[in-house]
Design a protein around this motif. Structure first.
Motif, PDB file in Angstrom:
ATOM      1  N   ARG A   1       0.820  -1.221   0.000  1.00 35.58           N
ATOM      2  CA  ARG A   1       0.000   0.000   0.000  1.00 35.58           C
ATOM      3  C   ARG A   1       0.851   1.266   0.000  1.00 35.58           C
ATOM      4  O   ARG A   1       0.345   2.361   0.168  1.00 35.58           O
ATOM      5  N   HIS A   2       2.146   1.094  -0.115  1.00 32.18           N
ATOM      6  CA  HIS A   2       3.090   2.208  -0.167  1.00 32.18           C
ATOM      7  C   HIS A   2       3.044   3.059   1.098  1.00 32.18           C
ATOM      8  O   HIS A   2       3.354   4.245   1.072  1.00 32.18           O
ATOM      9  N   MET A   3       2.663   2.448   2.203  1.00 24.45           N
ATOM     10  CA  MET A   3       2.583   3.162   3.474  1.00 24.45           C
ATOM     11  C   MET A   3       3.982   3.517   3.989  1.00 24.45           C
ATOM     12  O   MET A   3       4.117   4.390   4.846  1.00 24.45           O
ATOM     13  N   LYS A   4       4.997   2.858   3.446  1.00 24.27           N
ATOM     14  CA  LYS A   4       6.368   3.116   3.885  1.00 24.27           C
ATOM     15  C   LYS A   4       6.794   4.560   3.605  1.00 24.27           C
ATOM     16  O   LYS A   4       7.756   5.041   4.167  1.00 24.27           O
ATOM     17  N   HIS A   5       6.043   5.246   2.730  1.00 24.55           N
ATOM     18  CA  HIS A   5       6.361   6.636   2.430  1.00 24.55           C
ATOM     19  C   HIS A   5       5.955   7.580   3.564  1.00 24.55           C
ATOM     20  O   HIS A   5       6.393   8.722   3.599  1.00 24.55           O
ATOM     21  N   TYR A   6       5.117   7.111   4.459  1.00 26.26           N
ATOM     22  CA  TYR A   6       4.679   7.986   5.551  1.00 26.26           C
ATOM     23  C   TYR A   6       4.580   7.267   6.901  1.00 26.26           C
ATOM     24  O   TYR A   6       4.200   7.873   7.888  1.00 26.26           O
ATOM     25  N   ILE A   7       4.951   5.985   6.943  1.00 28.01           N
ATOM     26  CA  ILE A   7       4.951   5.232   8.201  1.00 28.01           C
ATOM     27  C   ILE A   7       6.257   4.466   8.302  1.00 28.01           C
ATOM     28  O   ILE A   7       6.613   3.727   7.380  1.00 28.01           O
TER      29      ILE A   7
ATOM     30  N   LYS B   1       2.394  10.900  -6.604  1.00 34.14           N
ATOM     31  CA  LYS B   1       1.266  11.356  -7.422  1.00 34.14           C
ATOM     32  C   LYS B   1       0.709  10.194  -8.227  1.00 34.14           C
ATOM     33  O   LYS B   1      -0.509  10.047  -8.364  1.00 34.14           O
ATOM     34  N   TRP B   2       1.588   9.363  -8.756  1.00 36.38           N
ATOM     35  CA  TRP B   2       1.160   8.187  -9.502  1.00 36.38           C
ATOM     36  C   TRP B   2       0.393   7.225  -8.599  1.00 36.38           C
ATOM     37  O   TRP B   2      -0.672   6.726  -8.965  1.00 36.38           O
ATOM     38  N   ILE B   3       0.937   6.972  -7.406  1.00 35.96           N
ATOM     39  CA  ILE B   3       0.266   6.090  -6.437  1.00 35.96           C
ATOM     40  C   ILE B   3      -1.113   6.647  -6.095  1.00 35.96           C
ATOM     41  O   ILE B   3      -2.105   5.914  -6.059  1.00 35.96           O
TER      42      ILE B   3
ATOM     43  N   GLU C   1     -10.140   3.816  -2.974  1.00 35.03           N
ATOM     44  CA  GLU C   1      -9.586   4.003  -1.634  1.00 35.03           C
ATOM     45  C   GLU C   1     -10.472   4.916  -0.805  1.00 35.03           C
ATOM     46  O   GLU C   1     -11.151   5.795  -1.328  1.00 35.03           O
ATOM     47  N   TYR C   2     -10.471   4.693   0.496  1.00 35.18           N
ATOM     48  CA  TYR C   2     -11.197   5.570   1.410  1.00 35.18           C
ATOM     49  C   TYR C   2     -10.636   6.985   1.313  1.00 35.18           C
ATOM     50  O   TYR C   2      -9.426   7.175   1.177  1.00 35.18           O
ATOM     51  N   VAL C   3     -11.512   7.967   1.415  1.00 39.70           N
ATOM     52  CA  VAL C   3     -11.108   9.370   1.311  1.00 39.70           C
ATOM     53  C   VAL C   3     -10.058   9.717   2.368  1.00 39.70           C
ATOM     54  O   VAL C   3      -9.085  10.414   2.077  1.00 39.70           O
TER      55      VAL C   3
ATOM     56  N   VAL D   1      -4.164  11.237   3.376  1.00 38.34           N
ATOM     57  CA  VAL D   1      -2.804  10.997   3.870  1.00 38.34           C
ATOM     58  C   VAL D   1      -1.832  11.220   2.720  1.00 38.34           C
ATOM     59  O   VAL D   1      -0.852  11.975   2.850  1.00 38.34           O
ATOM     60  N   LEU D   2      -2.104  10.584   1.588  1.00 33.85           N
ATOM     61  CA  LEU D   2      -1.233  10.751   0.420  1.00 33.85           C
ATOM     62  C   LEU D   2      -1.222  12.200  -0.045  1.00 33.85           C
ATOM     63  O   LEU D   2      -0.171  12.745  -0.393  1.00 33.85           O
ATOM     64  N   LYS D   3      -2.392  12.825  -0.056  1.00 39.08           N
ATOM     65  CA  LYS D   3      -2.473  14.219  -0.484  1.00 39.08           C
ATOM     66  C   LYS D   3      -1.624  15.113   0.418  1.00 39.08           C
ATOM     67  O   LYS D   3      -0.920  16.011  -0.062  1.00 39.08           O
ATOM     68  N   GLY D   4      -1.651  14.859   1.720  1.00 38.67           N
ATOM     69  CA  GLY D   4      -0.830  15.632   2.650  1.00 38.67           C
ATOM     70  C   GLY D   4       0.656  15.458   2.387  1.00 38.67           C
ATOM     71  O   GLY D   4       1.422  16.424   2.390  1.00 38.67           O
ATOM     72  N   VAL D   5       1.080  14.227   2.138  1.00 37.28           N
ATOM     73  CA  VAL D   5       2.488  13.958   1.837  1.00 37.28           C
ATOM     74  C   VAL D   5       2.879  14.653   0.532  1.00 37.28           C
ATOM     75  O   VAL D   5       3.949  15.268   0.432  1.00 37.28           O
ATOM     76  N   ILE D   6       2.004  14.593  -0.466  1.00 41.28           N
ATOM     77  CA  ILE D   6       2.272  15.251  -1.750  1.00 41.28           C
ATOM     78  C   ILE D   6       2.427  16.759  -1.555  1.00 41.28           C
ATOM     79  O   ILE D   6       3.355  17.381  -2.091  1.00 41.28           O
ATOM     80  N   MET D   7       1.544  17.349  -0.778  1.00 45.36           N
ATOM     81  CA  MET D   7       1.618  18.795  -0.539  1.00 45.36           C
ATOM     82  C   MET D   7       2.904  19.172   0.195  1.00 45.36           C
ATOM     83  O   MET D   7       3.524  20.194  -0.116  1.00 45.36           O
ATOM     84  N   HIS D   8       3.334  18.340   1.145  1.00 47.17           N
ATOM     85  CA  HIS D   8       4.600  18.597   1.848  1.00 47.17           C
ATOM     86  C   HIS D   8       5.770  18.535   0.871  1.00 47.17           C
ATOM     87  O   HIS D   8       6.672  19.372   0.928  1.00 47.17           O
TER      88      HIS D   8
END
Length: 183
Positions: free
Chosen positions: A28-34, A133-135, A143-145, A150-157
């Motif tokens: 789930r590519h959670m390793k980018h934020y966990i 962005k691709w993910i 996916e749940y909103v 979470v991904l949107k927040g990481v992208i914005m950072h």
């Protein structure tokens, strides 16, 4: 970030063994934020079981592989999960990044070398941004909103980091890292 929150949250989706949790985090590519180390995962499972938040459902034995212990979340675990989730949502985070320590003393280094390192970091950040962005686009339809945010927040950072790094590189290229005042 609470390892226990990740474990309990994924067990809310169904019974799993610790290695499966690690695989899901990767898939789930959670390793980018966990951050989730395998060693801490098994230790956390042991603690959660001792506290009555998870229970063993089955042990799968295979002659060629180690036993797999399958866990499920208990009712007590569901209550604890919600408590952990609410605590995580209201935690105030201190921003500790290694780049800040380095920049605190960048005025004493060769500006060209600093600029070169920052340029490499900028390129890596751009690559990471494009990947996320691709993910995001791949996950968007199903996916749940809350997870998408979470991904949107990481992208914005990352977008902010890119702008910040570009400005910093310009300052370094103009040999102004050693100057006082201004921004």
């Amino acid at each position: 970030m609470s390892v226990k929150l990740v474990i309990l949250g994924l067990l809310m989706e169904g019974e799993k063994h610790p290695y499966e949790i690690q695989q899901i985090v990767n898939e789930r590519h959670m390793k980018h934020y966990i951050k989730l180390a395998a060693g801490s995962l098994y230790y956390a499972f042991d603690q959660l079981e001792r506290q009555g938040y998870v229970e063993v459902v089955d042990v799968v034995r295979d002659t060629n592989r180690p036993d797999k212990t399958i866990y499920r979340i208990t009712e007590k675990g569901k209550q604890h999960f919600e408590q952990l989730l609410l605590e995580e949502l209201q935690k105030h985070e201190h921003i500790h990044r290694s780049i800040y320590a380095g920049l605190s003393f960048a005025a004493y280094a060769d500006a060209a070398k600093v600029s070169a390192v920052l340029e490499r970091r900028l390129q890596e950040t751009k690559k990471q941004l494009e990947k996320l962005k691709w993910i995001f686009e791949q996950k968007r339809p199903n996916e749940y909103v809350a997870k998408l945010y979470v991904l949107k927040g990481v992208i914005m950072h990352l977008e902010t980091d890119i702008e910040w790094l570009q400005q910093l590189i310009q300052v370094a290229n103009n040999k102004k890292l050693h100057e006082k005042g201004g921004s």
